[in-house]
Design a protein around this motif. Structure first.
Motif, PDB file in Angstrom:
ATOM      1  N   LEU A   6     -15.407  53.892  45.714  1.00  0.00           N
ATOM      2  CA  LEU A   6     -15.474  53.171  44.428  1.00  0.00           C
ATOM      3  C   LEU A   6     -14.072  52.989  43.902  1.00  0.00           C
ATOM      4  N   TRP A   7     -13.702  51.929  43.623  1.00  0.00           N
ATOM      5  CA  TRP A   7     -13.312  50.694  44.255  1.00  0.00           C
ATOM      6  C   TRP A   7     -11.898  50.451  43.846  1.00  0.00           C
ATOM      7  N   ALA A   8     -11.074  50.383  44.806  1.00  0.00           N
ATOM      8  CA  ALA A   8      -9.661  50.191  44.524  1.00  0.00           C
ATOM      9  C   ALA A   8      -9.396  48.830  43.899  1.00  0.00           C
ATOM     10  N   LEU A  58     -20.819  44.491  47.047  1.00  0.00           N
ATOM     11  CA  LEU A  58     -21.975  44.839  46.223  1.00  0.00           C
ATOM     12  C   LEU A  58     -22.602  43.672  45.474  1.00  0.00           C
ATOM     13  N   VAL A  59     -21.793  42.756  44.941  1.00  0.00           N
ATOM     14  CA  VAL A  59     -22.338  41.674  44.116  1.00  0.00           C
ATOM     15  C   VAL A  59     -22.623  40.431  44.950  1.00  0.00           C
ATOM     16  N   LEU A  81     -16.228  50.129  38.764  1.00  0.00           N
ATOM     17  CA  LEU A  81     -16.723  48.772  38.985  1.00  0.00           C
ATOM     18  C   LEU A  81     -16.090  47.812  37.990  1.00  0.00           C
ATOM     19  N   PRO A  82     -15.899  46.548  38.395  1.00  0.00           N
ATOM     20  CA  PRO A  82     -15.350  45.564  37.456  1.00  0.00           C
ATOM     21  C   PRO A  82     -16.251  45.455  36.225  1.00  0.00           C
ATOM     22  N   GLY A  83     -15.625  45.415  35.055  1.00  0.00           N
ATOM     23  CA  GLY A  83     -16.366  45.249  33.818  1.00  0.00           C
ATOM     24  C   GLY A  83     -16.918  46.531  33.230  1.00  0.00           C
ATOM     25  N   GLN A 131     -24.066  44.017  34.167  1.00  0.00           N
ATOM     26  CA  GLN A 131     -23.771  45.224  33.397  1.00  0.00           C
ATOM     27  C   GLN A 131     -23.374  46.341  34.350  1.00  0.00           C
ATOM     28  N   ALA A 132     -22.068  46.620  34.417  1.00  0.00           N
ATOM     29  CA  ALA A 132     -21.570  47.713  35.253  1.00  0.00           C
ATOM     30  C   ALA A 132     -22.001  49.050  34.645  1.00  0.00           C
ATOM     31  N   GLN A 133     -22.474  49.957  35.491  1.00  0.00           N
ATOM     32  CA  GLN A 133     -22.962  51.258  35.028  1.00  0.00           C
ATOM     33  C   GLN A 133     -22.132  52.421  35.570  1.00  0.00           C
ATOM     34  N   THR A 134     -21.182  52.137  36.458  1.00  0.00           N
ATOM     35  CA  THR A 134     -20.418  53.181  37.126  1.00  0.00           C
ATOM     36  C   THR A 134     -18.933  52.897  36.994  1.00  0.00           C
TER      37      THR A 134
END
Length: 147
Positions: free
Chosen positions: A50-52, A61-62, A137-139, A131-134
């Motif tokens: 998770l995620w450079a 993922l998206v 992640l972007p956003g 909606q990013a939850q982690t």
């Protein structure tokens, strides 16, 4: 589309995208009256963790949801859906568990503005309700942080 047909679309879309983080188990699908679907699936650890970089999360993922949305919106009855993607995370206390990465909701009106053959992950996030939850992640914004 039946729940089984949508689950097959999800499996095919993820398996057919060489950049996608692979599925971990089977997708869970709940479609009501073929008009709205809720899709949930868990992926294995994305390459690079998770995620450079924003582009890595979008690519792994998206962007793989693109084929899922395209298939759903070819059905004229289908109006909207939500995809929930989960995967391995590490808690603040250092424990490994499965957590929600993001929620993505898209409706027919939004979909009419998207060329599913050319849109990238950032475009999907921008146009649909992402909606990013982690963290990572972007956003993503921390809970309680000013938006």
């Amino acid at each position: 589309m039946s729940n089984d047909a949508v689950a097959q679309v999800v499996r095919d879309a993820i398996a057919g995208d060489h950049d996608a983080a692979p599925l971990n188990g089977l997708p869970a699908v709940d479609c009501t009256g073929e008009r709205n679907c809720t899709i949930a699936y868990t992926v294995q650890q994305p390459k690079g963790g998770l995620w450079a970089k924003e582009g890595v999360a979008d690519l792994q993922l998206v962007e793989p949801t693109r084929q899922i949305w395209e298939a759903l919106f070819t059905d004229p009855q289908f109006q909207s859906g939500t995809i929930r993607v989960r995967g391995p995370v590490t808690t603040i206390g250092g424990k490994a568990e499965t957590g929600v990465y993001y929620l993505l909701t898209c409706d027919r009106d939004t979909a009419s503005h998207i060329d599913w053959n050319n849109v990238d992950g950032k475009g999907i996030r921008t146009l649909c309700d992402y909606q990013a939850q982690t963290q990572g992640l972007p956003g993503y914004t921390r809970p309680g942080a000013a938006r």
